[in-house]
Design a protein around this motif. Structure first.
Motif, mmCIF file in Angstrom:
data_model
loop_
_atom_site.group_PDB
_atom_site.id
_atom_site.type_symbol
_atom_site.label_atom_id
_atom_site.label_comp_id
_atom_site.label_asym_id
_atom_site.label_seq_id
_atom_site.Cartn_x
_atom_site.Cartn_y
_atom_site.Cartn_z
ATOM 1 N N MET A 46 47.902 16.385 -25.610
ATOM 2 C CA MET A 46 47.073 16.931 -24.377
ATOM 3 C C MET A 46 48.069 17.971 -23.644
ATOM 4 N N ASP A 47 49.416 18.006 -24.396
ATOM 5 C CA ASP A 47 50.318 19.009 -23.830
ATOM 6 C C ASP A 47 49.709 20.469 -24.256
ATOM 7 N N ILE A 48 49.374 20.471 -25.446
ATOM 8 C CA ILE A 48 49.036 21.990 -25.985
ATOM 9 C C ILE A 48 47.682 22.388 -25.113
ATOM 10 N N SER A 49 46.783 21.469 -24.763
ATOM 11 C CA SER A 49 45.734 22.125 -23.775
ATOM 12 C C SER A 49 46.280 22.350 -22.435
ATOM 13 N N VAL A 50 47.303 21.864 -21.944
ATOM 14 C CA VAL A 50 47.996 22.026 -20.777
ATOM 15 C C VAL A 50 48.616 23.532 -20.693
ATOM 16 N N ALA A 83 55.319 23.152 -27.174
ATOM 17 C CA ALA A 83 54.731 22.090 -26.222
ATOM 18 C C ALA A 83 54.386 20.880 -26.515
ATOM 19 N N TYR A 84 54.069 20.764 -27.718
ATOM 20 C CA TYR A 84 53.812 19.424 -28.562
ATOM 21 C C TYR A 84 55.007 18.493 -28.626
ATOM 22 N N THR A 85 56.161 19.061 -28.881
ATOM 23 C CA THR A 85 57.361 18.503 -29.233
ATOM 24 C C THR A 85 58.055 17.804 -27.934
ATOM 25 N N VAL A 86 57.589 18.455 -26.762
ATOM 26 C CA VAL A 86 58.236 17.782 -25.523
ATOM 27 C C VAL A 86 57.690 16.497 -25.491
#
Length: 506
Positions: free
Chosen positions: A412-416, A404-407
């Motif tokens: 914030m994307d990890i929380s999403v 998710a982080y590498t996208v």
């Protein structure tokens, strides 16, 4: 003939040694994903998709599709040896596969399952090879109204033909549409459902949502169930394989029936799971040994695995030709194509011919390679299941977070992702289907765009959706699919009605 020449060109694309390496790596990873309950084809492809961003689209799709083939093969290992379906479509395999393992016939059961998978996929890829160009050429005549009608048919098919409650399917789909609408309107530039948040300007990234829904959601559910692995050991040698292959030709009608059922439910939004159950039920009904199904019958393993692999492979047909995914994994692959700048649909066969035929050729070769890999590595993958799930689960969650982080390289994307993981867990607990949500999240923007383009061209006149035979037929089929539960109920009531007085008099 043109399809055959194009297929030869596709095999030329595979002449790059790195593509062969990516294919084998994908198959091995896929078998591992299929073996581990809590993952699956869609989950594995979603989690590992960010790792392919640095590859060429052709190499990336070959690796990701090979993960899918490997997962289809791997799901049978836990079903037979541990009575734990590694994949939803492997449930039917447990009915006769595990009893065979308990009788000391694990090698025979696994060989039967792997061979059935190989046959089902081979039939499906033949259908894909010769039918895809025809559908793509036909779809070149589509305009915005026709494409919206196709999207509408897909959505309505999920509602009317799915196994889940139509109301639950609609609820999941509406949530997917709402999530797809978040961000900046591509037509007017207006903000939609951002609630003043800067982070929501780009909307919900499809890939992050899928990693959370499938990966984290399944892991949370599996951890709650306190999964423990207990099963039979297995070894496969050439003698067992050859003896099993000698017995399988007598089930040729079962293989043909399962392949046809799988291809049909793969092309339509049915999927591998209902295909495997339907094929098992048909085999039990028409088999001479139907009464022995569930007690360790080889045909009871052969039928569902053939149908599941046929469905999983043929699901790529509508995805490549029309941009309509036939399964959750195909939806993830569709998202990958969009990320790489490729627009699935009829023009893909014209503008990216090498990509399409390289992918189709890789399915042929990947199917053979997958059969070889699983026949030679069963003891190794079965041994992995001896590792406590309390160790495996955190590793999978970390891999999901990295993916998710590498996208976007944003924390914030990890929380999403975690929020979507909780949502996926709740959906599973309440028996709400995830596939319609994913479908709406992927196709929502494209369906909206096609609808608005059609409205602009007709100046707001809805009759554009039935002003020619093609679009009118598609819309009519959509309505039949949408209201099929009510139609079927009415037909059953008509068939089962008590005889009238006139009949009694006669």
């Amino acid at each position: 003939m043109d399809a055959f020449i194009s297929l030869i060109d596709g095999f030329a694309v595979l002449s790059d040694p790195m593509n062969i390496v990516y294919m084998f790596v994908g198959i091995i990873l896929g078998v591992l994903i299929g073996v581990l309950p809590g993952l699956g084809g869609a989950n594995g492809v979603a989690i590992l998709l960010p790792l392919t961003f640095s590859m060429s689209p052709t190499s990336a799709i070959i690796m990701l599709s090979s993960i899918y083939w490997g997962a289809l093969f791997g799901g049978a290992i836990t079903s037979v040896l541990f009575n734990i379906p590694g994949e939803p479509w492997s449930v039917a395999t447990t009915f006769d596969g595990h009893p065979m393992a308990q009788q000391g016939r694990a090698g025979e059961a696994l060989t039967t399952a792997f061979t059935g998978s190989f046959i089902g996929a081979f039939v499906a890829v033949l259908v894909l090879t010769f039918l895809a160009p025809i559908i793509a050429n036909f779809a070149l005549r589509f305009g915005p109204a026709e494409f919206f009608a196709v999207y509408l048919l897909t959505f309505c098919s999920f509602v009317g033909m799915g196994r889940e409650s139509p109301f639950k399917v609609l609820a999941a789909m509406m949530l997917g549409f709402s999530l797809a609408a978040v961000g900046i309107d591509s037509v007017t530039g207006q903000l939609r459902l951002t609630f003043g948040s800067v982070e929501l300007l780009r909307g919900f990234d499809f890939l992050i949502a899928v990693i959370g829904l499938f990966g984290i959601g399944e892991i949370l559910l599996t951890m709650e169930e306190g999964l423990a692995f207990r099963g039979k050991s297995a070894s496969i040698n050439m003698k067992i394989v050859l003896e099993t292959w000698k017995k399988l030709p007598k089930f040729w009608l079962t293989a043909l029936r399962g392949s046809l059922v799988g291809c049909w439910l793969g092309i339509t939004p049915g999927g591998a799971t209902p295909a495997s159950f339907m094929s098992y039920g048909l085999a039990k009904r028409f088999s001479r040994n139907g009464a022995r199904f569930g007690k360790g019958e080889m045909e009871g393993v052969f039928a569902p695995e053939t149908a599941a692999h046929a469905a999983g492979t043929s699901a790529l047909l509508p995805m490549l030709t029309l941009g309509i995914p036939g399964s959750p994994t195909a939806a993830v692959l569709l998202g990958g194509l969009l990320i790489w700048g490729l627009q699935p649909g009829p023009l893909l066969f014209v503008e990216q011919k090498d990509f399409v035929w390289g992918l189709i050729a890789s399915i042929y070769l990947g199917n053979v390679a997958g059969l070889i890999v699983v026949l030679t590595t069963v003891p190794l993958f079965a041994a992995i299941l001896r590792i406590p799930f309390s160790i495996i689960a955190p590793i999978i969650i970390v891999i999901c977070a990295i993916g998710a982080y590498t996208v976007h390289n944003a924390l914030m994307d990890i929380s999403v992702m975690l929020i979507f993981g909780v949502l996926g867990y709740v959906f599973k607990k309440l028996s709400y289907p995830l596939a319609p949500l994913v479908l709406a999240l992927v196709l929502g923007d494209m369906a909206e765009s096609s609808f608005r383009q059609a409205m602009l061209s007709s100046q707001g006149d809805l009759s554009i959706f039935w002003d020619n035979a093609l679009v009118g037929t598609l819309v009519a089929l959509s309505m039949i699919m949408l209201f099929w539960p009510l139609i079927a109920l009415g037909l059953n009531a008509f068939r089962n009605r008590p005889p009238g007085r006139a009949s009694e008099t006669l």
